[in-house]
Scaffold this motif. Structure first.
Motif, short mmCIF file in Angstrom:
data_model
loop_
_atom_site.label_atom_id
_atom_site.label_comp_id
_atom_site.label_asym_id
_atom_site.label_seq_id
_atom_site.Cartn_x
_atom_site.Cartn_y
_atom_site.Cartn_z
N ARG A 267 9.93 3.78 -10.07
CA ARG A 267 9.92 2.39 -10.98
C ARG A 267 9.16 1.13 -10.11
O ARG A 267 8.71 0.39 -10.66
CB ARG A 267 11.17 1.97 -11.12
CG ARG A 267 11.54 0.52 -11.93
CD ARG A 267 10.81 0.45 -13.15
NE ARG A 267 10.66 -0.92 -13.76
CZ ARG A 267 9.83 -1.14 -14.45
NH1 ARG A 267 8.69 -0.49 -14.94
NH2 ARG A 267 9.95 -2.30 -15.08
N ALA A 268 9.29 1.16 -8.65
CA ALA A 268 8.63 0.00 -7.92
C ALA A 268 7.22 0.09 -7.90
O ALA A 268 6.50 -0.86 -7.97
CB ALA A 268 9.11 0.25 -6.49
N LEU A 269 7.00 1.29 -8.09
CA LEU A 269 5.22 1.83 -8.10
C LEU A 269 4.83 1.33 -9.68
O LEU A 269 3.95 0.57 -9.56
CB LEU A 269 4.87 3.36 -8.08
CG LEU A 269 5.24 3.74 -6.58
CD1 LEU A 269 4.81 5.23 -6.68
CD2 LEU A 269 4.18 3.18 -5.70
N GLU A 270 5.62 1.34 -10.65
CA GLU A 270 5.42 0.94 -12.13
C GLU A 270 4.99 -0.55 -12.20
O GLU A 270 4.06 -1.15 -12.66
CB GLU A 270 6.27 1.38 -12.85
CG GLU A 270 6.08 2.99 -13.19
CD GLU A 270 6.92 3.30 -14.43
OE1 GLU A 270 8.11 2.67 -14.53
OE2 GLU A 270 6.70 4.32 -15.07
N SER B 272 0.69 -1.22 -0.12
CA SER B 272 -0.07 0.05 -0.03
C SER B 272 1.07 1.31 0.02
O SER B 272 1.87 1.43 0.82
CB SER B 272 -0.90 -0.14 1.37
OG SER B 272 -1.81 -1.12 1.33
N LEU B 273 0.59 2.19 -0.85
CA LEU B 273 1.16 3.42 -0.53
C LEU B 273 0.46 4.46 0.07
O LEU B 273 -0.80 4.58 0.00
CB LEU B 273 1.08 4.15 -2.13
CG LEU B 273 1.95 5.32 -2.55
CD1 LEU B 273 3.30 5.28 -2.17
CD2 LEU B 273 1.36 5.92 -3.95
N LEU B 274 1.10 4.96 1.10
CA LEU B 274 0.61 5.80 2.18
C LEU B 274 1.09 7.24 2.24
O LEU B 274 2.31 7.60 1.71
CB LEU B 274 0.98 5.30 3.57
CG LEU B 274 0.59 3.84 3.75
CD1 LEU B 274 1.04 3.70 5.38
CD2 LEU B 274 -0.68 3.40 3.51
N ASP B 275 0.26 8.44 2.23
CA ASP B 275 0.55 9.59 2.60
C ASP B 275 0.69 9.44 4.47
O ASP B 275 0.08 9.17 5.09
CB ASP B 275 -0.46 10.48 2.32
CG ASP B 275 -0.31 11.31 1.15
OD1 ASP B 275 0.84 11.43 0.59
OD2 ASP B 275 -1.32 11.82 0.58
#
Length: 308
Positions: free
Chosen positions: A300-303, A224-227
């Motif tokens: 790149r990891a998100l891609e 998960s990507l968090l703010d």
């Protein structure tokens, strides 16, 4: 010259091994604490001690602490990739690359923000310790992103106070393993040095108050990507709080991240980036705000995750 300390053993250390108690009381590694005991530099109630002795609350502790090592003086040394986001007469806001620490410190021989700025001809505030010219806050060596550095003495004083009084907005992006539940929330858990004395930090009863707010921005199958917004700025705060939730930052092997996932994403450090910084300008008294995009390795990891 040694630093002689005499004090009662705190109640919270009742029953701890002596080397562990010394490490927690004075910020030493357990190895260094054990060496002091072996050298006869520690006495309890006037008696010699062994490192495995169990301490009793209220017992009178006498310790001869060695003088702290002296950090090297900064010297101009160019830092490739050190980006300047904003500069005026009082402050400079930089985008720190990976593998760079804020200032020279004992045991670090790599690049520093201070030395990189000096090499670029930037005049920095000389308030504070000599090796920390202009530094009012720090990022871990492998955390990238925004830092503000004071150029004038006035800026140094005002910004130090603003960080201390929690008047600076510090926003981060982090990719964590799994899916936090709830998807947004607050972690309020005190932090201190890990009892193992190995350089890690941990959630510790009686530690320094530490508050982290997070919100899920994007969810993937395995991460998960968090703010993240910080109220406090403790060492390793986001990394420790996320690990305590069993959702360590991807690539953060020090705090239990899965090396297989990191390898698949090509991440060779903790996925953590200081993406937003806002504060009142120290002399112009206007609100200033800065943002930073994800660097190439994190992007790149998100891609890769989005392609799954």
């Amino acid at each position: 010259m040694s630093d002689q300390r005499s004090m009662p053993v705190p109640d919270g250390l009742e029953g701890d091994r002596l080397d562990s108690a010394l490490a927690r009381m004075f910020g030493l590694s357990r190895t260094r604490a054990a060496e002091l005991v072996a050298q006869g530099q520690v006495r309890l109630d006037g008696s010699d001690t062994a490192k495995s002795d169990r301490v009793v609350a209220g017992a009178w502790l006498e310790v001869n602490l060695p003088p702290p090592p002296t950090a090297p003086s900064p010297r101009p040394d160019p830092v490739p990739g050190l980006g300047v986001v904003h500069e005026d007469d009082d402050i400079i806001v930089i985008d720190k690359p990976v593998g760079v620490v804020a200032h020279p410190t004992v045991g670090w021989s790599g690049p520093t923000v201070v030395e990189g700025l000096l090499a670029s001809g930037v005049r920095l505030s000389t308030s504070g310790a000599a090796e920390r010219q202009g530094i009012v806050h720090r990022l871990d060596a492998n955390t990238t992103g925004l830092m503000v550095v004071a150029k004038s003495e006035r800026a140094y004083t005002v910004l130090k106070a603003a960080f201390r009084q929690r008047e600076v907005d510090k926003g981060y992006r982090t990719l964590v393993q799994g899916h936090p539940d709830p998807l947004r929330g607050t972690i309020d858990a005190p932090l201190d040095r890990h009892p193992a004395g190995d350089g890690r930090f941990a959630v510790v009863s009686g530690g320094r108050p530490s508050v982290t707010h997070y919100e899920t921005v994007e969810a993937f199958r395995a991460a998960s990507l968090l703010d993240v917004q910080l109220e406090t700025g403790r060492t390793h705060q986001i990394r420790v709080h996320m690990a305590a939730m069993r959702h360590p930052c991807v690539g953060d092997h020090l705090y239990g991240a899965d090396p297989t996932l990191a390898a698949r994403l090509g991440v060779q450090r903790q996925w953590l980036h200081a993406a937003h910084l806002a504060f009142e300008h120290p002399t112009e008294r206007r609100r200033v705000e800065f943002t930073s995009d994800h660097p190439a390795d994190l992007h790149r990891a998100l891609e890769i995750l989005r392609e799954d």
